[in-house]
Scaffold this motif. Structure first.
Motif, PDB file in Angstrom:
ATOM      1  N   GLY A  38       0.844  -1.184   0.000  1.00 22.67           N
ATOM      2  CA  GLY A  38       0.000   0.000   0.000  1.00 22.67           C
ATOM      3  C   GLY A  38       0.876   1.231   0.000  1.00 22.67           C
ATOM      4  O   GLY A  38       2.012   1.194   0.478  1.00 22.67           O
ATOM      5  N   SER A  42      -1.713   4.525   3.648  1.00 20.77           N
ATOM      6  CA  SER A  42      -2.786   3.573   3.409  1.00 20.77           C
ATOM      7  C   SER A  42      -3.147   2.797   4.669  1.00 20.77           C
ATOM      8  O   SER A  42      -4.152   2.120   4.722  1.00 20.77           O
ATOM      9  CB  SER A  42      -2.371   2.584   2.313  1.00 20.77           C
ATOM     10  N   LYS A 214      -5.768   0.418   0.684  1.00 20.46           N
ATOM     11  CA  LYS A 214      -5.909   1.783   0.202  1.00 20.46           C
ATOM     12  C   LYS A 214      -6.926   2.499   1.075  1.00 20.46           C
ATOM     13  O   LYS A 214      -8.020   1.986   1.300  1.00 20.46           O
ATOM     14  CB  LYS A 214      -6.380   1.781  -1.265  1.00 20.46           C
TER      15      LYS A 214
END
Lengths: 237, 423
Positions: A38, A42, A214
């Motif tokens: 990520g 994130s 995310k």
């Protein structure tokens, strides 16, 4: 092994709070080899901290090995970490004035294993990682790869059920990185659950499952068979 | 606690920055060193003074006359007056609480002019007129011969008792002064005794530089009539000296037409009161010693605490790692507390030993110095009691724990994640 449902975590940043994890659900089976990816922000570090019982969470549930991890006091958390989780860090985090053997033996020290016995066990683990001759050396006398192997031995010595690695190859060159990943693969093949946080795609591609975060939730989970596809995709990106 | 890894860790934390550790330790060292030396010096002063006055009759009071300061019964202020022999008899008859009462007279020693001659030797000394009982109030050791006796007083014999300095300058070293003659202000006196004062209280000059004549002899020789310059009184046991002091003053003032409110005309010293003041003074010194000592020690301990905070800041990451791999808060707190206690105790113990060593050295120097009558310093046997030493050590350990408390609590407030994030 790990069941997380509806996990929320926010940090107080002065007067306003930053909502990092927004109802995350995650399940990791025993023996899996998982990487968490990520972009920064994130929530991957936050997730790793919660997985490692280094941090508490606000809402939701987290079961580790069938045990609910919630609101543990620091003493209990330390003991749980010691027994169930082996940590590997990006910057190795070896104790500078202890030699390789003593560093590896440290988790057993906290379990109050006698000095003689824990050093003997530490030597066995160092031997397994091919560092027996280096047992008496201080971390400053070891190369990066050797240091990470010592750290891996330290993570393994307490026989944890899961290994948590935070950017384990972040401070290593690519050749050494692959060596370290091979070791982690071996460990996984021996039946241990290994979870890696990384931002390097080629490292992530060596695991059997990639979890992409995310904005505080899981964006996608890429399983073993799709990895080839994933590789091609990141190459075009 | 006796785990080699623990000590290894302490050693490493302190040895990492040796100068800093040494300077920090010095603060504690100095605190305890000061405390011990000051306590010892205070004790030495107390010992010296107590040994100097211990033998002096504590239940005594002294009186001497001065100019009056108030007009009374037709007399104007500023009148010169003297006590006299009749006062003595009157006091003996009317103040039953008096145990001993002795007068004492002086002749002036004018400048450096020699008033004592023997053959080719001469000297300038205090000459005092004394009574046999005086030695019971202010004890002296008779080294040779005897002290003044009742026959001397009755017959007004021309005899004298001399102090050690007088002997030194008027006689040869191996000479026996008893039976020899001294010419004092033109009159020959036979020496009957040599004395050494046991106290350091001097009335009109030091005893070793004084010559004592029988009181009555002095009155006659120096044409003093029945004057009394100085009166020494002791109270019977069980009677406070101040009671006798007040009575004596009242009677004498009445007999000499002095205003009862005149504080200057008849001056007095009450040794009992002086003793009390003295012990108050020593208590004060002790309290001051502890306040200053503890204060200095506190400064040292705060230094330790500060440095421990710095050490923890430096070792944040290390502590984070240790906690991540299973060190419980207890382990971390114990480690930091132990470190701080070790630092303070070791430094303090060295300070303690060196303080005691210094006191012992001073003691030896004092003791090896020739002890000579009144020349002895008002300082003897500086020492610290075991109680002081043990309590100082306790203070150290407690101080060490105290110094470790804040850093330890700071260390467990560090979240492992934050510690690990710190690059």
């Amino acid at each position: 092994m790990i069941q997380i449902s509806n996990l929320h975590k926010s940090y107080a940043m002065g007067s306003n709070s930053l909502h990092v994890l927004k109802g995350l659900n995650l399940e990791i089976e025993e023996g899996e080899f998982v990487s968490i990816m990520g972009s920064s922000g994130s929530g991957k570090s936050t997730l790793l901290n919660i997985l490692g019982i280094l941090d508490d969470y606000d809402r939701g549930t987290y079961y580790l090995g069938g045990k609910l991890i919630q609101g543990l006091n620091e003493t209990k958390a330390a003991m749980t970490r010691n027994e169930m989780i082996g940590f590997i860090f990006q910057s190795f985090n070896l104790i500078s004035f202890k030699n390789a053997m003593e560093n590896v033996a440290l988790p057993l020290y906290y379990q109050k294993v006698s000095r003689k016995k824990r050093n003997q066990i530490a030597l066995e683990y160092l031997d397994r990682l091919g560092l027996k001759e280096w047992a008496g050396h201080l971390p400053s006398e070891l190369s990066g790869g050797q240091k990470q192997r010592v750290a891996i031995a330290r993570a393994l010595i307490s026989k944890p059920q899961i290994i948590l690695a935070d950017e384990p190859t972040g401070a290593l060159d690519s050749a050494t990185s692959f060596e370290v990943m091979d070791i982690l693969k071996d460990i996984n093949n021996q039946g241990k659950t290994v979870i890696i946080v990384t931002h390097e795609h080629d490292i992530a591609a060596m695991t059997k499952k990639i979890i992409r975060l995310k904005d505080g939730v899981i964006e996608e989970v890429i399983k073993n068979g799709d990895l080839q596809l994933f590789k091609e995709r990141i190459l075009t990106e | 606690m006796f785990d080699i890894d623990r000590w290894n860790e302490i050693w490493n934390a302190l040895a990492k920055n040796k100068v800093r550790s040494l300077l920090t330790a010095f603060g504690v060292f100095w605190g305890i060193f000061m405390l011990i030396v000051m306590a010892g010096a205070g004790k030495g002063l107390q010992n010296g003074v107590s040994e100097g006055i211990a033998k002096f009759a504590a239940n005594s009071a002294f009186f001497w006359s001065q100019q009056t300061s108030e007009p009374y019964k037709g007399f104007k202020r500023g009148r010169y007056w003297h006590m006299d022999s009749e006062d003595l008899q009157y006091l003996k008859d009317h103040v039953p609480e008096i145990e001993y009462i002795t007068p004492k007279n002086f002749t002036g020693r004018f400048g450096n002019s020699s008033n004592v001659i023997r053959g080719r030797k001469n000297g300038s000394f205090n000459v005092k007129g004394d009574y046999p009982d005086y030695i019971k109030i202010d004890p002296s050791t008779v080294l040779k011969g005897r002290w003044i006796n009742d026959l001397d007083i009755r017959d007004k014999r021309k005899v004298c008792v001399i102090g050690e300095k007088v002997f030194d300058s008027m006689f040869d070293v191996n000479e026996n002064p008893v039976g020899q003659y001294l010419k004092i202000s033109g009159v020959y006196y036979q020496v009957v005794g040599l004395i050494r004062a046991e106290t350091k209280i001097n009335v009109n000059g030091r005893t070793e530089e004084s010559i004592s004549l029988p009181f009555t002899t002095m009155l006659q020789t120096y044409n003093m009539g029945n004057q009394v310059h100085f009166l020494a009184i002791t109270a019977k046991s069980g009677v406070p000296v101040s009671v006798v002091e007040d009575k004596v003053k009242e009677f004498i003032k009445k007999r000499h037409s002095i205003a009862p409110t005149d504080l200057q005309a008849l001056n007095s010293v009450n040794i009992e009161k002086e003793f009390q003041q003295m012990s108050g003074l020593f208590l004060g010194i002790q309290i001051l010693t502890w306040i200053v000592g503890i204060g200095t020690l506190m400064a040292g301990v705060i230094g330790v605490s500060n440095i421990m905070l710095v050490i923890i800041k430096e070792r944040t990451k290390e502590i984070g790692v240790q906690r991540a791999i299973g060190a419980t808060p207890r382990v971390i707190i114990g480690q930091i507390m132990l470190e701080s206690v070790v630092l303070t105790t070791v430094a303090g113990y060295i300070g303690l030993s060196m303080g005691v060593g210094l006191l012992e050295l001073v003691n030896r120097i004092i003791e090896s110095a020739p002890a000579q009558g009144g020349d002895r310093a008002f300082f003897a046997h500086p020492e610290v009691s075991l109680t002081v030493a043990v309590s100082a050590l306790c203070v150290l350990v407690i101080a060490g724990l105290f110094a470790g408390m804040i850093p330890a609590s700071r260390a467990i407030q560090i979240k492992p994640i934050e510690a690990l994030r710190e690059e």
